[in-house]
Design an enzyme around this catalytic site. Structure first.
Site, PDB file in Angstrom:
ATOM      1  N   SER A 126       0.801  -1.228   0.000  1.00 42.79           N
ATOM      2  CA  SER A 126       0.000   0.000   0.000  1.00 42.79           C
ATOM      3  C   SER A 126       0.832   1.275   0.000  1.00 42.79           C
ATOM      4  O   SER A 126       0.493   2.241  -0.682  1.00 42.79           O
ATOM      5  CB  SER A 126      -0.950   0.003   1.202  1.00 42.79           C
ATOM      6  OG  SER A 126      -1.825  -1.083   1.135  1.00 42.79           O
ATOM      7  N   HIS A 177      -0.265   4.639   4.101  1.00 43.16           N
ATOM      8  CA  HIS A 177      -1.030   5.243   3.016  1.00 43.16           C
ATOM      9  C   HIS A 177      -0.699   6.728   2.864  1.00 43.16           C
ATOM     10  O   HIS A 177      -0.343   7.186   1.770  1.00 43.16           O
ATOM     11  CB  HIS A 177      -2.531   5.074   3.263  1.00 43.16           C
ATOM     12  CG  HIS A 177      -3.021   3.687   3.063  1.00 43.16           C
ATOM     13  ND1 HIS A 177      -4.344   3.394   2.816  1.00 43.16           N
ATOM     14  CD2 HIS A 177      -2.384   2.487   3.065  1.00 43.16           C
ATOM     15  CE1 HIS A 177      -4.496   2.081   2.676  1.00 43.16           C
ATOM     16  NE2 HIS A 177      -3.315   1.511   2.826  1.00 43.16           N
TER      17      HIS A 177
END
Length: 195
Positions: A126, A177
């Site tokens: 991610s 993220h």
């Protein structure tokens, strides 16, 4: 920009870094899912655990980028790389694309280590994927002339959706993220050269 028309062979030739990352992710995911290989051996040695990083196992800042445990996680990150990777690899060329992807992923893992407790463990690409999103956000703000209106709109929608899901979903490494996206955005200033 996001629609692929190449054959499989052409895709590999044009985007070798994207292809190699997808292949590595697929091999590791397959090994984890094979019934005769205890997946715990792979997971335990490659997952990022802050305590082990503190004790000197620095490879754990890199290996989680290639590690996915659930089919949904693997498919989502692979699809995101397949969607976002080729256009960036074409723009940056192979070495700079690899730098963007790996520095975003490793940087996100370093931020996770710095901001989360020593007991925190995580895996997945991610941070690297969000680095690609950060790169696209840079393009929409500073290089919008090279994007079609549809591509710019799609980037904004996908970025907003990804950000919202970061805070809605459970078991998400928010730092990876946000950190990966920020790193990718900042790296774009150094790596992107439009002639």
């Amino acid at each position: 920009m996001f629609i692929r028309r190449e054959s499989f062979k052409q895709f590999i030739q044009l985007y070798p870094i994207t292809s190699a990352i997808l292949l590595i992710n697929s091999i590791i995911f397959t090994l984890i899912k094979l019934p005769f290989i205890p997946h715990s051996i792979i997971i335990e040695n490659l997952i990022s655990i802050n305590l082990y990083i503190k004790e000197g196992e620095l490879w754990r800042l890199v290996t989680p980028i290639f590690l996915h445990i659930s089919p949904g996680h693997f498919i989502f990150n692979s699809f995101a790389l397949l969607l976002f990777g080729p256009a960036i690899e074409q723009m940056l060329k192979h070495v700079r694309f690899l730098l963007l992807y790996s520095i975003s992923g490793i940087g996100a893992n370093i931020l996770t280590y710095l901001f989360y407790p020593l007991t925190y463990a995580h895996l997945g690409a991610s941070g690297a994927i969000f680095g690609l999103i950060g790169f696209y956000l840079y393009l929409t703000i500073f290089q919008s002339r090279i994007l079609s209106r549809q591509d710019a709109q799609m980037i904004k929608v996908i970025s907003a959706f990804a950000l919202i899901m970061t805070f809605i979903q459970t078991n998400v490494n928010v730092m990876a993220h946000i950190g990966g996206c920020t790193i990718g955005f900042l790296l774009a200033f150094l790596l992107y050269k439009h002639y």
